[in-house]
Design a protein around this motif. Structure first.
Motif, PDB file in Angstrom:
ATOM      1  N   ILE A 121     -11.744   7.196 -65.633  1.00 27.87           N
ATOM      2  CA  ILE A 121     -11.038   8.422 -65.989  1.00 27.87           C
ATOM      3  C   ILE A 121      -9.537   8.136 -66.114  1.00 27.87           C
ATOM      4  CG2 ILE A 121     -10.853   9.106 -63.576  1.00 27.87           C
ATOM      5  CD1 ILE A 121     -11.089  12.005 -64.514  1.00 27.87           C
ATOM      6  N   ASP A 122      -8.918   8.718 -67.132  1.00 28.54           N
ATOM      7  CA  ASP A 122      -7.486   8.490 -67.297  1.00 28.54           C
ATOM      8  C   ASP A 122      -6.703   9.445 -66.399  1.00 28.54           C
ATOM      9  OD1 ASP A 122      -8.235  10.677 -68.840  1.00 28.54           O
ATOM     10  OD2 ASP A 122      -6.635  10.372 -70.297  1.00 28.54           O
ATOM     11  N   ASN A 123      -5.503   9.028 -66.040  1.00 28.43           N
ATOM     12  CA  ASN A 123      -4.697   9.785 -65.086  1.00 28.43           C
ATOM     13  C   ASN A 123      -4.247  11.135 -65.630  1.00 28.43           C
ATOM     14  OD1 ASN A 123      -4.885   7.999 -62.953  1.00 28.43           O
ATOM     15  ND2 ASN A 123      -3.130   6.798 -63.633  1.00 28.43           N
ATOM     16  N   ALA A 124      -4.009  11.227 -66.922  1.00 27.82           N
ATOM     17  CA  ALA A 124      -3.579  12.506 -67.497  1.00 27.82           C
ATOM     18  C   ALA A 124      -4.689  13.549 -67.370  1.00 27.82           C
ATOM     19  CB  ALA A 124      -3.181  12.320 -68.949  1.00 27.82           C
ATOM     20  N   LEU A 125      -5.922  13.140 -67.674  1.00 28.65           N
ATOM     21  CA  LEU A 125      -7.052  14.060 -67.533  1.00 28.65           C
ATOM     22  C   LEU A 125      -7.254  14.443 -66.073  1.00 28.65           C
ATOM     23  CD1 LEU A 125      -9.492  15.564 -68.721  1.00 28.65           C
ATOM     24  CD2 LEU A 125     -10.804  13.455 -68.418  1.00 28.65           C
ATOM     25  N   LEU A 126      -7.122  13.484 -65.186  1.00 24.45           N
ATOM     26  CA  LEU A 126      -7.289  13.754 -63.766  1.00 24.45           C
ATOM     27  C   LEU A 126      -6.257  14.759 -63.269  1.00 24.45           C
ATOM     28  CD1 LEU A 126      -8.678  13.141 -61.084  1.00 24.45           C
ATOM     29  CD2 LEU A 126      -7.011  11.313 -60.769  1.00 24.45           C
ATOM     30  N   LYS A 127      -5.016  14.600 -63.670  1.00 26.59           N
ATOM     31  CA  LYS A 127      -3.966  15.539 -63.262  1.00 26.59           C
ATOM     32  C   LYS A 127      -4.256  16.941 -63.780  1.00 26.59           C
ATOM     33  CE  LYS A 127      -0.321  12.122 -62.914  1.00 26.59           C
ATOM     34  NZ  LYS A 127       0.909  11.590 -63.494  1.00 26.59           N
ATOM     35  N   ARG A 128      -4.677  17.035 -65.038  1.00 28.98           N
ATOM     36  CA  ARG A 128      -4.999  18.356 -65.601  1.00 28.98           C
ATOM     37  C   ARG A 128      -6.162  18.996 -64.848  1.00 28.98           C
ATOM     38  NH1 ARG A 128      -4.394  15.739 -70.630  1.00 28.98           N
ATOM     39  NH2 ARG A 128      -6.646  15.710 -70.874  1.00 28.98           N
ATOM     40  N   LEU A 129      -7.179  18.216 -64.552  1.00 26.83           N
ATOM     41  CA  LEU A 129      -8.340  18.764 -63.845  1.00 26.83           C
ATOM     42  C   LEU A 129      -7.984  19.190 -62.428  1.00 26.83           C
ATOM     43  CD1 LEU A 129     -11.146  16.346 -65.073  1.00 26.83           C
ATOM     44  CD2 LEU A 129     -10.770  18.725 -65.753  1.00 26.83           C
ATOM     45  N   LEU A 130      -7.144  18.430 -61.742  1.00 28.80           N
ATOM     46  CA  LEU A 130      -6.727  18.829 -60.391  1.00 28.80           C
ATOM     47  C   LEU A 130      -5.873  20.088 -60.425  1.00 28.80           C
ATOM     48  CD1 LEU A 130      -6.005  15.381 -58.732  1.00 28.80           C
ATOM     49  CD2 LEU A 130      -7.907  16.938 -58.267  1.00 28.80           C
ATOM     50  N   ILE A 131      -5.055  20.245 -61.464  1.00 35.51           N
ATOM     51  CA  ILE A 131      -4.267  21.479 -61.595  1.00 35.51           C
ATOM     52  C   ILE A 131      -5.181  22.666 -61.871  1.00 35.51           C
ATOM     53  CG2 ILE A 131      -2.592  22.657 -63.078  1.00 35.51           C
ATOM     54  CD1 ILE A 131      -1.127  19.942 -63.265  1.00 35.51           C
ATOM     55  N   VAL A 132      -6.185  22.469 -62.720  1.00 42.48           N
ATOM     56  CA  VAL A 132      -7.154  23.540 -62.988  1.00 42.48           C
ATOM     57  C   VAL A 132      -7.916  23.895 -61.708  1.00 42.48           C
ATOM     58  CG1 VAL A 132      -9.305  24.058 -64.215  1.00 42.48           C
ATOM     59  CG2 VAL A 132      -7.386  23.065 -65.437  1.00 42.48           C
ATOM     60  N   ALA A 133      -8.321  22.878 -60.958  1.00 43.85           N
ATOM     61  CA  ALA A 133      -9.044  23.133 -59.708  1.00 43.85           C
ATOM     62  C   ALA A 133      -8.159  23.880 -58.707  1.00 43.85           C
ATOM     63  CB  ALA A 133      -9.546  21.826 -59.107  1.00 43.85           C
ATOM     64  N   VAL A 155     -13.736  21.791 -56.128  1.00 45.80           N
ATOM     65  CA  VAL A 155     -12.996  20.660 -56.695  1.00 45.80           C
ATOM     66  C   VAL A 155     -13.957  19.693 -57.381  1.00 45.80           C
ATOM     67  CG1 VAL A 155     -11.613  18.628 -56.131  1.00 45.80           C
ATOM     68  CG2 VAL A 155     -11.086  20.807 -55.090  1.00 45.80           C
ATOM     69  N   GLY A 156     -15.032  19.366 -56.708  1.00 43.23           N
ATOM     70  CA  GLY A 156     -16.013  18.453 -57.297  1.00 43.23           C
ATOM     71  C   GLY A 156     -16.601  18.990 -58.582  1.00 43.23           C
ATOM     72  N   THR A 157     -16.898  20.263 -58.601  1.00 43.38           N
ATOM     73  CA  THR A 157     -17.478  20.883 -59.796  1.00 43.38           C
ATOM     74  C   THR A 157     -16.506  20.843 -60.964  1.00 43.38           C
ATOM     75  OG1 THR A 157     -18.819  22.336 -58.410  1.00 43.38           O
ATOM     76  CG2 THR A 157     -18.501  22.996 -60.700  1.00 43.38           C
ATOM     77  N   VAL A 158     -15.248  21.202 -60.717  1.00 42.23           N
ATOM     78  CA  VAL A 158     -14.255  21.179 -61.795  1.00 42.23           C
ATOM     79  C   VAL A 158     -14.059  19.762 -62.318  1.00 42.23           C
ATOM     80  CG1 VAL A 158     -11.797  21.507 -62.297  1.00 42.23           C
ATOM     81  CG2 VAL A 158     -13.057  23.269 -61.073  1.00 42.23           C
ATOM     82  N   LEU A 159     -13.985  18.791 -61.423  1.00 44.42           N
ATOM     83  CA  LEU A 159     -13.785  17.410 -61.866  1.00 44.42           C
ATOM     84  C   LEU A 159     -14.980  16.895 -62.663  1.00 44.42           C
ATOM     85  CD1 LEU A 159     -12.109  15.881 -58.703  1.00 44.42           C
ATOM     86  CD2 LEU A 159     -11.035  16.392 -60.897  1.00 44.42           C
ATOM     87  N   ILE A 160     -16.175  17.146 -62.183  1.00 44.11           N
ATOM     88  CA  ILE A 160     -17.368  16.665 -62.885  1.00 44.11           C
ATOM     89  C   ILE A 160     -17.511  17.340 -64.241  1.00 44.11           C
ATOM     90  CG2 ILE A 160     -19.894  16.665 -62.837  1.00 44.11           C
ATOM     91  CD1 ILE A 160     -19.627  16.199 -59.780  1.00 44.11           C
ATOM     92  N   LEU A 161     -17.367  18.661 -64.277  1.00 42.62           N
ATOM     93  CA  LEU A 161     -17.482  19.367 -65.556  1.00 42.62           C
ATOM     94  C   LEU A 161     -16.379  18.959 -66.517  1.00 42.62           C
ATOM     95  CD1 LEU A 161     -18.554  22.960 -64.484  1.00 42.62           C
ATOM     96  CD2 LEU A 161     -19.937  21.196 -65.586  1.00 42.62           C
ATOM     97  N   GLY A 162     -15.174  18.770 -66.010  1.00 41.88           N
ATOM     98  CA  GLY A 162     -14.072  18.361 -66.875  1.00 41.88           C
ATOM     99  C   GLY A 162     -14.292  16.989 -67.480  1.00 41.88           C
ATOM    100  N   ILE A 163     -14.844  16.078 -66.694  1.00 44.48           N
ATOM    101  CA  ILE A 163     -15.114  14.736 -67.214  1.00 44.48           C
ATOM    102  C   ILE A 163     -16.262  14.773 -68.218  1.00 44.48           C
ATOM    103  CG2 ILE A 163     -15.972  12.450 -66.569  1.00 44.48           C
ATOM    104  CD1 ILE A 163     -14.381  12.833 -63.934  1.00 44.48           C
ATOM    105  N   LEU A 164     -17.302  15.547 -67.917  1.00 45.64           N
ATOM    106  CA  LEU A 164     -18.454  15.606 -68.816  1.00 45.64           C
ATOM    107  C   LEU A 164     -18.153  16.347 -70.116  1.00 45.64           C
ATOM    108  CD1 LEU A 164     -21.366  16.292 -66.307  1.00 45.64           C
ATOM    109  CD2 LEU A 164     -20.836  14.161 -67.499  1.00 45.64           C
ATOM    110  N   LEU A 165     -17.267  17.333 -70.055  1.00 40.81           N
ATOM    111  CA  LEU A 165     -16.986  18.159 -71.222  1.00 40.81           C
ATOM    112  C   LEU A 165     -15.751  17.724 -72.004  1.00 40.81           C
ATOM    113  CD1 LEU A 165     -17.757  21.675 -69.703  1.00 40.81           C
ATOM    114  CD2 LEU A 165     -19.225  20.241 -71.127  1.00 40.81           C
ATOM    115  N   ARG A 166     -15.149  16.599 -71.641  1.00 38.97           N
ATOM    116  CA  ARG A 166     -13.969  16.153 -72.391  1.00 38.97           C
ATOM    117  C   ARG A 166     -14.376  15.817 -73.818  1.00 38.97           C
ATOM    118  NH1 ARG A 166     -12.963  10.291 -69.673  1.00 38.97           N
ATOM    119  NH2 ARG A 166     -15.017   9.477 -70.184  1.00 38.97           N
ATOM    120  N   SER A 167     -13.398  15.822 -74.691  1.00 37.57           N
ATOM    121  CA  SER A 167     -13.695  15.590 -76.106  1.00 37.57           C
ATOM    122  C   SER A 167     -14.163  14.161 -76.319  1.00 37.57           C
ATOM    123  CB  SER A 167     -12.454  15.875 -76.943  1.00 37.57           C
ATOM    124  OG  SER A 167     -11.443  14.946 -76.615  1.00 37.57           O
ATOM    125  N   PRO A 168     -15.069  13.968 -77.269  1.00 34.67           N
ATOM    126  CA  PRO A 168     -15.572  12.614 -77.543  1.00 34.67           C
ATOM    127  C   PRO A 168     -14.478  11.646 -77.988  1.00 34.67           C
ATOM    128  CG  PRO A 168     -16.968  14.250 -78.593  1.00 34.67           C
ATOM    129  CD  PRO A 168     -15.780  14.964 -78.057  1.00 34.67           C
TER     130      PRO A 168
END
Length: 124
Positions: free
Chosen positions: A2-14, A104-117
């Motif tokens: 996972i890239d750090n930018a996506l991780l930061k966005r997902l943690l902010i959303v969570a 937190v786990g749900t947001v991170l997992i869904l965010g990683i699975l639903l990211r754009s191809p």
């Protein structure tokens, strides 16, 4: 990985989701111990992901193995201390901690699975 930018966005959303749900829970009359447990659960759920996103690339490159071991023991001590002070001393609700960690786990997992191809191809 996972890239750090996506991780930061997902943690902010969570975090935003947790603040909204904690506010709604207290507005509907949930005890403050439950709301505090949600906050502790968010912290305990977010710390491992955030720290390993920083440490894992360094370990894979063969650097900072000692740092990773030290960080592991510091995190385990932090978790043990937080759970002891929060749950064992009855300051927060264990169910609230579970809800916060699960959110937190749900947001991170869904965010990683639903990211754009396109971002998935760029990461590989």
């Amino acid at each position: 990985m996972i890239d750090n930018a996506l991780l930061k966005r997902l943690l902010i959303v969570a975090a935003a989701l947790l603040v909204i749900s904690a506010g709604a829970a207290s507005a509907f009359g949930a005890p403050l111990a439950f709301v505090g447990g949600m906050g502790l659960g968010f912290l305990l759920g977010a710390v491992p992901v955030a720290s390993w996103a920083w440490v894992a690339p360094r370990i894979l490159q063969g650097r900072s193995r000692a740092l990773a071991v030290v960080l592991l023991f510091l995190k385990l001590g932090f978790y043990a201390g937080a759970l002891y002070l929060g749950v064992y001393k009855n300051l927060v609700s264990p169910v609230g901690v579970l809800v916060g960690m699960t959110a937190v786990g749900t947001v991170l997992i869904l965010g990683i699975l639903l990211r754009s191809p396109a971002s998935a191809k760029g990461a590989a």
